[in-house]
Design a protein around this motif. Structure first.
Motif, PDB file in Angstrom:
ATOM      1  N   ASP A  82       0.839  -1.208   0.000  1.00  0.00           N
ATOM      2  CA  ASP A  82       0.000   0.000   0.000  1.00  0.00           C
ATOM      3  C   ASP A  82       0.869   1.252   0.000  1.00  0.00           C
ATOM      4  O   ASP A  82       0.582   2.224  -0.685  1.00  0.00           O
ATOM      5  CB  ASP A  82      -0.924  -0.001   1.236  1.00  0.00           C
ATOM      6  CG  ASP A  82      -1.955  -1.113   1.154  1.00  0.00           C
ATOM      7  OD1 ASP A  82      -2.162  -1.645   0.043  1.00  0.00           O
ATOM      8  OD2 ASP A  82      -2.528  -1.478   2.198  1.00  0.00           O
ATOM      9  N   PHE A  83       1.965   1.213   0.769  1.00  0.00           N
ATOM     10  CA  PHE A  83       2.855   2.373   0.879  1.00  0.00           C
ATOM     11  C   PHE A  83       3.473   2.720  -0.484  1.00  0.00           C
ATOM     12  O   PHE A  83       3.433   3.863  -0.922  1.00  0.00           O
ATOM     13  CB  PHE A  83       3.952   2.070   1.906  1.00  0.00           C
ATOM     14  CG  PHE A  83       4.977   3.162   2.049  1.00  0.00           C
ATOM     15  CD1 PHE A  83       4.800   4.190   2.969  1.00  0.00           C
ATOM     16  CD2 PHE A  83       6.131   3.175   1.262  1.00  0.00           C
ATOM     17  CE1 PHE A  83       5.748   5.198   3.110  1.00  0.00           C
ATOM     18  CE2 PHE A  83       7.084   4.178   1.387  1.00  0.00           C
ATOM     19  CZ  PHE A  83       6.882   5.192   2.313  1.00  0.00           C
ATOM     20  N   THR A  84       4.052   1.738  -1.157  1.00  0.00           N
ATOM     21  CA  THR A  84       4.740   2.050  -2.424  1.00  0.00           C
ATOM     22  C   THR A  84       3.738   2.356  -3.539  1.00  0.00           C
ATOM     23  O   THR A  84       4.008   3.191  -4.386  1.00  0.00           O
ATOM     24  CB  THR A  84       5.699   0.917  -2.876  1.00  0.00           C
ATOM     25  OG1 THR A  84       4.959  -0.273  -3.025  1.00  0.00           O
ATOM     26  CG2 THR A  84       6.825   0.720  -1.892  1.00  0.00           C
ATOM     27  N   LEU A  85       2.573   1.701  -3.479  1.00  0.00           N
ATOM     28  CA  LEU A  85       1.541   2.025  -4.489  1.00  0.00           C
ATOM     29  C   LEU A  85       1.087   3.477  -4.316  1.00  0.00           C
ATOM     30  O   LEU A  85       0.981   4.229  -5.290  1.00  0.00           O
ATOM     31  CB  LEU A  85       0.344   1.075  -4.349  1.00  0.00           C
ATOM     32  CG  LEU A  85       0.478  -0.300  -5.013  1.00  0.00           C
ATOM     33  CD1 LEU A  85      -0.732  -1.162  -4.694  1.00  0.00           C
ATOM     34  CD2 LEU A  85       0.659  -0.184  -6.536  1.00  0.00           C
ATOM     35  N   ALA A  86       0.868   3.878  -3.065  1.00  0.00           N
ATOM     36  CA  ALA A  86       0.377   5.240  -2.808  1.00  0.00           C
ATOM     37  C   ALA A  86       1.454   6.279  -3.114  1.00  0.00           C
ATOM     38  O   ALA A  86       1.187   7.326  -3.689  1.00  0.00           O
ATOM     39  CB  ALA A  86      -0.073   5.357  -1.350  1.00  0.00           C
ATOM     40  N   LYS A  87       2.712   5.985  -2.731  1.00  0.00           N
ATOM     41  CA  LYS A  87       3.761   6.993  -2.843  1.00  0.00           C
ATOM     42  C   LYS A  87       4.432   7.014  -4.216  1.00  0.00           C
ATOM     43  O   LYS A  87       4.802   8.065  -4.721  1.00  0.00           O
ATOM     44  CB  LYS A  87       4.802   6.740  -1.750  1.00  0.00           C
ATOM     45  CG  LYS A  87       5.720   7.919  -1.553  1.00  0.00           C
ATOM     46  CD  LYS A  87       6.336   7.945  -0.178  1.00  0.00           C
ATOM     47  CE  LYS A  87       7.228   9.188  -0.073  1.00  0.00           C
ATOM     48  NZ  LYS A  87       8.053   9.202   1.090  1.00  0.00           N
ATOM     49  N   TYR A  88       4.616   5.842  -4.804  1.00  0.00           N
ATOM     50  CA  TYR A  88       5.379   5.768  -6.062  1.00  0.00           C
ATOM     51  C   TYR A  88       4.572   5.190  -7.218  1.00  0.00           C
ATOM     52  O   TYR A  88       5.084   5.082  -8.340  1.00  0.00           O
ATOM     53  CB  TYR A  88       6.650   4.936  -5.858  1.00  0.00           C
ATOM     54  CG  TYR A  88       7.502   5.428  -4.708  1.00  0.00           C
ATOM     55  CD1 TYR A  88       8.213   6.627  -4.799  1.00  0.00           C
ATOM     56  CD2 TYR A  88       7.576   4.704  -3.514  1.00  0.00           C
ATOM     57  CE1 TYR A  88       8.975   7.097  -3.729  1.00  0.00           C
ATOM     58  CE2 TYR A  88       8.340   5.166  -2.449  1.00  0.00           C
ATOM     59  CZ  TYR A  88       9.026   6.359  -2.567  1.00  0.00           C
ATOM     60  OH  TYR A  88       9.779   6.814  -1.517  1.00  0.00           O
TER      61      TYR A  88
END
Ligand SMILES: [Zn+2]
Length: 467
Positions: free
Chosen positions: A244-250
């Motif tokens: 979720d973190f990398t999808l949202a941020k990058y």
């Protein structure tokens, strides 16, 4: 004394991908295996009798956190998922771990590993802070050296402190990028030995690429590591939060994002990789990026089961690991072998993994992932990292194929082990280690930690009550 003949081998596995068996005798000369088969003792040769035992390569644990050996069964972490567990266990206790506590904690973890057949361990230590009046790297190397185990320090930490909602906690320790790299360089110049039969290596290992680094640090860290000939390691995709973190941020899944950051390749391995889609599995296999599969910690924290079997079938590099004892009280490789075997077959059917495959992950797979190309398989020319398991206990009676005991029963106990032909376990005990004394030390420092945590909470509780 690194020359001897192991005789009367009825049951053995070479550790290779094919699951080949071995029997007869193994000759070791100057720390190296020179011959295997029907061999006769030479005059004056030391004999190691393996009657009734199973002989395998020494096991390789590619991801541990030795400071957690005194953080087992912490009540606030028992039923907490990963993110809460991180807050309640390692990040609540790290400021309270003094040099003596780390030393004893490391000794407990290493003793357990040694007595269950492990000859190589990578410790991912990720709490380095100017709050400490000692260097954890030195403590860990010294403890490993005293016991003779082959040791890789994956030097963790990062440039971004992770904060937690608990007001009693300082943010997780962080450094500037320059300080982080300078400290690793200093540790490597003291301890890193790049030779093929080295027993001391350093890897560059930010705690996570997601939560512990500022955006943009990753390529610099990868280039630094490669310029020094050091491998790269980190935690990745342990649970859905990473994705979720990398999808949202990058806008990308973690493995695809790391490909752009120069963080894939045969000199990189990640712990966990539980949340990988088939495309990420394909990319890991294509690039030769390794996995430290931690089935027990992932199960204990409810994170899931990593697709180690899929990555293996795609030609990827799999190794087995126990992870920290704070999230896996049974931090031994025998238990990890048995758990991985059971978990994959429970969820995917009996074709998912063979017992021989598990042993391959825990031996040749681990040695490859850590860059020990001359260890992990029992064959002439390889370094003599060898485990000899006693299978005389009731659980191991009645086996039609006793060579599989170290995987199938999870209860093979170690009789002897060798690292580069040096004996590190003899007749089931570690020469020079007073286990009863270690037990007393463990009880003392664990009690002390519990008291310190109570003291740390008291003023915060008082403040919270007044607010
Ligand atoms: Zn870990």
């Amino acid at each position: 004394m690194t020359s001897f003949l192991i005789t009367n081998i009825d049951y053995g596995l070479t550790g290779n991908r094919e699951g080949d068996r071995l029997s007869g005798a193994i000759r070791v000369q100057d720390g190296r295996i020179t011959d295997i088969g029907d061999l006769q003792p030479q005059e004056g040769e030391r004999i190691v009798d393996a009657s009734g035992c199973v002989v395998t390569p020494g096991l390789v644990n590619t991801h541990h956190h030795l400071f957690q050996s005194v953080l087992k069964a912490v009540p606030e972490g028992m039923n907490a998922p990963l993110d809460d567990w991180l807050m309640n266990v390692p990040y609540s206790y790290w400021p309270l771990i003094d040099e003596e506590t780390l030393r004893i904690s490391a000794r407990i973890g290493l003793a357990e590993l040694l007595l269950t057949g492990t000859t190589t361990v990578c410790d991912h230590h990720y709490v380095f802070s100017d709050r400490y009046d000692y260097d954890p790297a030195n403590v860990l190397f010294e403890e490993a050296e005293a016991l003779g185990i082959r040791f890789v320090l994956a030097r963790g930490g990062g440039t971004k402190g992770r904060s937690f909602p608990d007001p009693s906690l300082p943010p997780s320790p962080s450094e500037t990028l320059d300080a982080f790299l300078a400290s690793i360089e200093q540790t490597a110049s003291r301890w890193h030995d790049p030779s093929p039969t080295s027993s001391r290596r350093v890897a560059v290992a930010p705690t996570t690429p997601t939560f512990n680094l500022e955006a943009g640090d990753l390529p610099d860290i990868a280039r630094f590591a490669r310029s020094k000939g050091l491998r790269l390691h980190s935690h990745l995709s342990e649970n859905r939060t990473y994705v979720d973190f990398t999808l949202a941020k990058y806008g990308k899944r973690p493995v695809h994002w790391l490909a752009e950051q120069e963080w894939l390749g045969p000199d990189v391995w990640f712990a966990h990789l539980v949340e990988c889609d088939p495309d990420e599995v394909r990319l890991l296999a294509e690039t030769g990026t390794g996995m430290a599969h931690c089935p027990q910690a992932n199960a204990r924290l409810g994170s899931g089961i990593a697709p180690a079997d899929c990555l293996y079938q795609a030609g990827g590099h799999i190794s087995l690991a126990v992870d920290g004892a704070g999230a896996n009280e049974a931090a031994d490789m025998g238990a990890a072998l048995y758990s991985a075997f059971s978990l994959h077959r429970a969820t995917k059917g009996v074709q998912a993994v063979r017992a021989e495959t598990l042993l391959n992950w825990a031996t040749e797979g681990g040695a490859k992932v850590l860059g020990f190309e001359e260890a992990g398989v029992l064959q002439p020319g390889m370094t003599a990292d060898i485990a000899i398991f006693d299978i005389s206990s009731p659980r191991n009676m009645g086996l039609h194929d006793p060579a599989l005991a170290p995987v199938l029963t999870g209860a093979a106990s170690l009789r002897h082990s060798f690292v580069g032909g040096r004996q590190i376990v003899r007749d089931g005990s570690i020469p020079g280690l007073d286990l009863a004394g270690l037990g007393a030390d463990a009880r003392r420092v664990t009690r002390q930690l519990m008291e310190r945590r109570k003291d740390m909470l008291a003023p915060n509780r008082a403040r919270a009550a007044l607010a």
